[in-house]
Design a protein around this motif. Structure first.
Motif, PDB file in Angstrom:
ATOM      1  N   TYR A 137      34.560  27.823  29.072  1.00  0.00           N
ATOM      2  CA  TYR A 137      35.340  27.531  30.274  1.00  0.00           C
ATOM      3  C   TYR A 137      34.988  26.140  30.780  1.00  0.00           C
ATOM      4  CZ  TYR A 137      37.907  28.615  34.539  1.00  0.00           C
ATOM      5  OH  TYR A 137      38.833  28.626  35.556  1.00  0.00           O
ATOM      6  N   GLU A 138      35.988  25.294  30.901  1.00  0.00           N
ATOM      7  CA  GLU A 138      35.744  23.888  31.243  1.00  0.00           C
ATOM      8  C   GLU A 138      35.823  23.610  32.737  1.00  0.00           C
ATOM      9  OE1 GLU A 138      38.317  21.505  28.823  1.00  0.00           O
ATOM     10  OE2 GLU A 138      37.365  22.198  26.975  1.00  0.00           O
ATOM     11  N   ASP A 139      36.453  24.493  33.492  1.00  0.00           N
ATOM     12  CA  ASP A 139      36.545  24.307  34.930  1.00  0.00           C
ATOM     13  C   ASP A 139      35.308  24.914  35.597  1.00  0.00           C
ATOM     14  OD1 ASP A 139      39.016  22.974  34.825  1.00  0.00           O
ATOM     15  OD2 ASP A 139      40.093  24.881  34.726  1.00  0.00           O
ATOM     16  N   ASP A 140      35.362  25.032  36.893  1.00  0.00           N
ATOM     17  CA  ASP A 140      34.259  25.568  37.685  1.00  0.00           C
ATOM     18  C   ASP A 140      34.178  27.087  37.507  1.00  0.00           C
ATOM     19  OD1 ASP A 140      32.378  26.219  39.592  1.00  0.00           O
ATOM     20  OD2 ASP A 140      33.521  25.447  41.293  1.00  0.00           O
ATOM     21  N   LEU A 141      33.160  27.554  36.794  1.00  0.00           N
ATOM     22  CA  LEU A 141      33.015  28.988  36.529  1.00  0.00           C
ATOM     23  C   LEU A 141      32.798  29.771  37.818  1.00  0.00           C
ATOM     24  CD1 LEU A 141      33.055  31.041  34.257  1.00  0.00           C
ATOM     25  CD2 LEU A 141      30.583  30.760  34.036  1.00  0.00           C
ATOM     26  N   PHE A 179      34.882  33.169  39.163  1.00  0.00           N
ATOM     27  CA  PHE A 179      34.333  34.386  39.763  1.00  0.00           C
ATOM     28  C   PHE A 179      34.998  34.653  41.110  1.00  0.00           C
ATOM     29  CE2 PHE A 179      30.709  33.995  36.853  1.00  0.00           C
ATOM     30  CZ  PHE A 179      30.410  35.314  36.591  1.00  0.00           C
ATOM     31  N   ASP A 180      35.060  33.618  41.949  1.00  0.00           N
ATOM     32  CA  ASP A 180      35.656  33.770  43.286  1.00  0.00           C
ATOM     33  C   ASP A 180      37.124  34.180  43.206  1.00  0.00           C
ATOM     34  OD1 ASP A 180      33.224  33.049  44.407  1.00  0.00           O
ATOM     35  OD2 ASP A 180      33.824  30.964  44.799  1.00  0.00           O
ATOM     36  N   ASP A 181      37.862  33.555  42.286  1.00  0.00           N
ATOM     37  CA  ASP A 181      39.288  33.878  42.149  1.00  0.00           C
ATOM     38  C   ASP A 181      39.495  35.323  41.699  1.00  0.00           C
ATOM     39  OD1 ASP A 181      39.896  31.292  42.904  1.00  0.00           O
ATOM     40  OD2 ASP A 181      40.364  30.604  40.864  1.00  0.00           O
ATOM     41  N   VAL A 182      38.685  35.773  40.749  1.00  0.00           N
ATOM     42  CA  VAL A 182      38.803  37.154  40.266  1.00  0.00           C
ATOM     43  C   VAL A 182      38.460  38.138  41.382  1.00  0.00           C
ATOM     44  CG1 VAL A 182      37.797  38.856  38.677  1.00  0.00           C
ATOM     45  CG2 VAL A 182      38.491  36.599  37.825  1.00  0.00           C
ATOM     46  N   ILE A 183      37.389  37.878  42.093  1.00  0.00           N
ATOM     47  CA  ILE A 183      36.989  38.760  43.197  1.00  0.00           C
ATOM     48  C   ILE A 183      38.072  38.775  44.279  1.00  0.00           C
ATOM     49  CG2 ILE A 183      35.322  39.068  45.074  1.00  0.00           C
ATOM     50  CD1 ILE A 183      33.184  37.960  43.057  1.00  0.00           C
ATOM     51  N   LYS A 184      38.650  37.615  44.569  1.00  0.00           N
ATOM     52  CA  LYS A 184      39.714  37.539  45.575  1.00  0.00           C
ATOM     53  C   LYS A 184      40.926  38.368  45.138  1.00  0.00           C
ATOM     54  CE  LYS A 184      42.776  34.370  47.962  1.00  0.00           C
ATOM     55  NZ  LYS A 184      43.285  33.002  48.034  1.00  0.00           N
ATOM     56  N   ALA A 215      27.047  39.008  41.724  1.00  0.00           N
ATOM     57  CA  ALA A 215      25.835  38.275  41.324  1.00  0.00           C
ATOM     58  C   ALA A 215      26.130  37.264  40.223  1.00  0.00           C
ATOM     59  CB  ALA A 215      24.760  39.254  40.864  1.00  0.00           C
ATOM     60  N   ALA A 216      27.406  37.086  39.875  1.00  0.00           N
ATOM     61  CA  ALA A 216      27.862  36.105  38.879  1.00  0.00           C
ATOM     62  C   ALA A 216      27.365  36.414  37.470  1.00  0.00           C
ATOM     63  CB  ALA A 216      27.482  34.690  39.305  1.00  0.00           C
ATOM     64  N   ASP A 217      27.402  37.676  37.090  1.00  0.00           N
ATOM     65  CA  ASP A 217      27.030  38.087  35.737  1.00  0.00           C
ATOM     66  C   ASP A 217      28.210  37.792  34.805  1.00  0.00           C
ATOM     67  OD1 ASP A 217      26.696  39.582  33.349  1.00  0.00           O
ATOM     68  OD2 ASP A 217      25.376  40.997  34.371  1.00  0.00           O
ATOM     69  N   PRO A 218      28.060  36.868  33.858  1.00  0.00           N
ATOM     70  CA  PRO A 218      29.189  36.489  33.009  1.00  0.00           C
ATOM     71  C   PRO A 218      29.658  37.606  32.077  1.00  0.00           C
ATOM     72  CG  PRO A 218      27.198  35.407  32.257  1.00  0.00           C
ATOM     73  CD  PRO A 218      26.862  36.098  33.549  1.00  0.00           C
ATOM     74  N   ALA A 219      28.768  38.485  31.655  1.00  0.00           N
ATOM     75  CA  ALA A 219      29.173  39.606  30.798  1.00  0.00           C
ATOM     76  C   ALA A 219      30.079  40.561  31.569  1.00  0.00           C
ATOM     77  CB  ALA A 219      27.952  40.341  30.259  1.00  0.00           C
TER      78      ALA A 219
END
Length: 112
Positions: free
Chosen positions: A82-86, A90-95, A48-52
């Motif tokens: 974070y200056e890039d696409d947040l 999320f997608d990279d971490v999940i992958k 759900a893209a929760d930043p915490a």
């Protein structure tokens, strides 16, 4: 997976040690008794893209980084600035998590 925090390379590893650390950071604690569940609680929030939760996951995944382990505040600041696409982070971490032998089954079952 590697990220750069405070100008230093940080290796993120999503193995059993990551799960144990995530249990400490985000697990279920009831009247002083720990029940783990950090991964189970974090997966839906991460999706759900929760930043915490992303911060907790990154912090826990950095637990085996011997050269430099960022503090929770370092990770929070990393995400805040974070200056890039947040969304891509999320997608990279999940992958990366979905490819880790120790937790890929839990991730697969969470999607079912």
């Amino acid at each position: 997976m590697q990220i750069k925090i405070n100008g230093k390379q940080v290796d993120l590893k999503f193995g059993v040690k990551f799960v144990r650390e995530l249990d400490k950071v985000a697990g279920l604690d009831l009247n002083g008794a720990s029940f783990g569940m950090g991964l189970t609680k974090s997966i839906p929030s991460l999706n759900a893209a929760d930043p915490a939760v992303l911060a907790d996951v990154i912090y826990s995944a950095a637990s085996t980084n011997n050269a430099f382990r960022p503090s929770q505040d370092d990770v929070d600041d990393f995400i805040d600035n974070y200056e890039d696409d947040l969304e891509k982070l999320f997608d990279d971490v999940i992958k990366e998590m979905s490819q880790a032998n120790a937790i890929k089954v839990a991730l697969k079952n969470a999607k079912a």
